[in-house]
Scaffold this active site. Structure first.
Site, mmCIF file in Angstrom:
data_model
loop_
_atom_site.group_PDB
_atom_site.id
_atom_site.type_symbol
_atom_site.label_atom_id
_atom_site.label_comp_id
_atom_site.label_asym_id
_atom_site.label_seq_id
_atom_site.Cartn_x
_atom_site.Cartn_y
_atom_site.Cartn_z
ATOM 1 N N HIS B 103 68.605 16.543 15.699
ATOM 2 C CA HIS B 103 67.494 16.428 16.649
ATOM 3 C C HIS B 103 67.856 16.838 18.066
ATOM 4 C CE1 HIS B 103 64.963 14.443 13.703
ATOM 5 N NE2 HIS B 103 65.897 13.559 13.451
ATOM 6 N N CYS B 136 65.771 9.139 7.711
ATOM 7 C CA CYS B 136 66.833 10.025 8.195
ATOM 8 C C CYS B 136 68.203 9.496 7.804
ATOM 9 C CB CYS B 136 66.770 10.146 9.719
ATOM 10 S SG CYS B 136 65.738 11.497 10.302
ATOM 11 N N CYS B 199 43.385 -12.602 14.157
ATOM 12 C CA CYS B 199 43.883 -11.980 15.389
ATOM 13 C C CYS B 199 42.768 -11.938 16.428
ATOM 14 C CB CYS B 199 44.346 -10.549 15.123
ATOM 15 S SG CYS B 199 45.497 -10.347 13.757
ATOM 16 N N CYS B 202 41.712 -14.902 19.011
ATOM 17 C CA CYS B 202 42.423 -15.033 20.289
ATOM 18 C C CYS B 202 42.317 -13.754 21.109
ATOM 19 C CB CYS B 202 43.901 -15.350 20.052
ATOM 20 S SG CYS B 202 44.200 -17.007 19.423
ATOM 21 N N CYS B 244 52.812 -14.779 15.392
ATOM 22 C CA CYS B 244 51.392 -15.118 15.583
ATOM 23 C C CYS B 244 50.823 -15.757 14.315
ATOM 24 C CB CYS B 244 50.586 -13.864 15.912
ATOM 25 S SG CYS B 244 50.158 -13.684 17.654
#
Lengths: 109, 283
Positions: B103, B136, B199, B202, B244
């Site tokens: 890369h 990779c 989710c 909140c 969460c």
């Protein structure tokens, strides 16, 4: 020697004579306090940076004692007045005897 | 008597002041004096009017925390980015190759962070950054895969995010990504756990308010991986998802699970147009 210990400093490239400049320093270091225990319950030996100094052309600017309560990767920021062009030398002292140094030049107009 | 009323008055004032502090601030984020960040953007159309504008979590944090992110010297996450830059050019595995051999500079990956998760054309799966990194490692380098939430992986995703800073979040949600996006949306609006919280309850309905002593942000993902002062380390997005859901007293999905990658895509799409900030600083 602890792993991946690398000092970093930020000093302005130039300043006016007598001006207070802000210098920021940081060294990556685990700062093992000596208070912790490993999974087997054995104390992990203390290994911290115990002293940090800043010199300007051989004159001591700051000489600080660091204690075990100072957290990982200690960051020290302070102000200094620079009378003339010269070089700051920063030194960190490790419990294990290692000494880490770096320098930074400043031009005063 | 009058003293008592005065005291009640003072308390009311204090509470009112406290409530307003959870609101997002108006502030401008420029990192290192050169990378200008978009922290408020018009809500993307596919939100269907659920939010007026989308806001970076940076605007919900305190003055000191926001300042830490303005300068890489003060952003503790940059230590991990430096560690990853070393790993980037260190050969590993049976092929004796490093990331840099294929890369070049990490900067060549600029833009990737803004476009993931995306469908991998080779297998049709939705892949997050972590999976591309491990792809990779195992296929080209002959190295062992990193664990999703390992320090090495978090460092590397922080490096790959840092080179995309300032670019707008721009994930594909149509074509082959559409079913994954729908799955993520389903999860976002499903109430989980004993507390029965989605989710959205909140982060959509109540952002800008307090949840116990903490500010509720919109739960945008443009700052990930984040340096959390609480953990004094980088925290991955899936770790935060898990936290969460755990706090709703539900059984969370696994870190790196297809469900979480789908959720990652959906939540990223809710922040289309916000700048990539990762690694950001949060409390």
């Amino acid at each position: 020697m602890a792993d991946n210990v690398k000092p970093r400093v930020r000093v302005p490239k130039s300043a006016k004579a007598g001006e207070a400049i802000v210098i920021k320093t940081l060294i990556s270091h685990p700062m093992e306090s000596g208070q912790r225990k490993d999974k087997q319950g054995n104390p992990i030996p203390r290994q911290i940076i115990n002293r940090f100094t800043c010199e300007f052309e051989g004159e001591m600017v700051l000489d600080a004692t660091l204690e075990p309560a100072v957290s990982t990767n200690p960051y020290v920021e302070f102000e200094a007045k620079v009378p003339a062009s010269g070089t700051f030398k920063f030194t960190w002292y490790d419990d294990d005897g290692s000494v880490y140094e770096t320098t930074e030049a400043i031009t005063v107009s | 008597m009058s003293q008592k009323y005065a005291l009640i008055g003072a308390l009311t004032l204090a509470l009112a002041a406290g409530a307003s502090q959870a609101d997002p601030v108006e502030d401008t984020l420029v990192v290192n004096g050169e990378i200008e960040m978009t922290t408020v953007a018009p809500a993307p159309e596919h939100l269907g009017g659920a939010l007026d504008v989308v806001r970076s979590g940076w605007l919900y944090r305190g003055d000191e925390t926001r300042d830490m992110q303005r300068d890489d010297f003060e952003n503790p996450a940059m230590l991990y980015v430096e560690a990853a830059a070393t790993a980037w050019s260190t050969p590993e595995g049976t092929a004796g190759k490093s990331c840099a051999d294929c890369h070049g500079d990490p900067e060549s990956m600029r833009g990737l962070r803004a476009s993931v998760p995306k469908v991998n054309p080779n297998n049709g799966e939705l892949w997050a950054m972590e999976q591309f990194v491990n792809g990779c490692r195992t296929e080209r380098m002959g190295a062992e895969a990193w664990k999703w939430d390992s320090q090495d992986m978090r460092n590397m995703t922080a490096l790959l995010s840092s080179v995309s800073r300032g670019l707008p979040v721009n994930v594909a949600i149509d074509g082959p990504a559409a079913p994954f996006w729908e799955q993520g949306k389903e999860i976002y609006y499903t109430r989980y756990g004993q507390l029965e919280l989605a989710c959205a309850n909140c982060h959509e309905d109540n952002n800008g308010r307090y949840i116990r002593a903490d500010h509720l942000s919109q739960g945008q993902t443009n700052g990930f991986p984040v340096y959390r002062l609480k953990q004094t380390n980088l925290v991955s997005l899936h770790n935060r998802f898990r936290g969460c859901i755990r706090d709703t007293r539900a059984e969370p999905f696994e870190i790196g699970s297809p469900e979480f990658v789908a959720l990652e895509l959906y939540v990223a799409s809710r922040g289309q147009g916000l700048s990539i900030e990762g690694p950001s600083v949060r409390q």
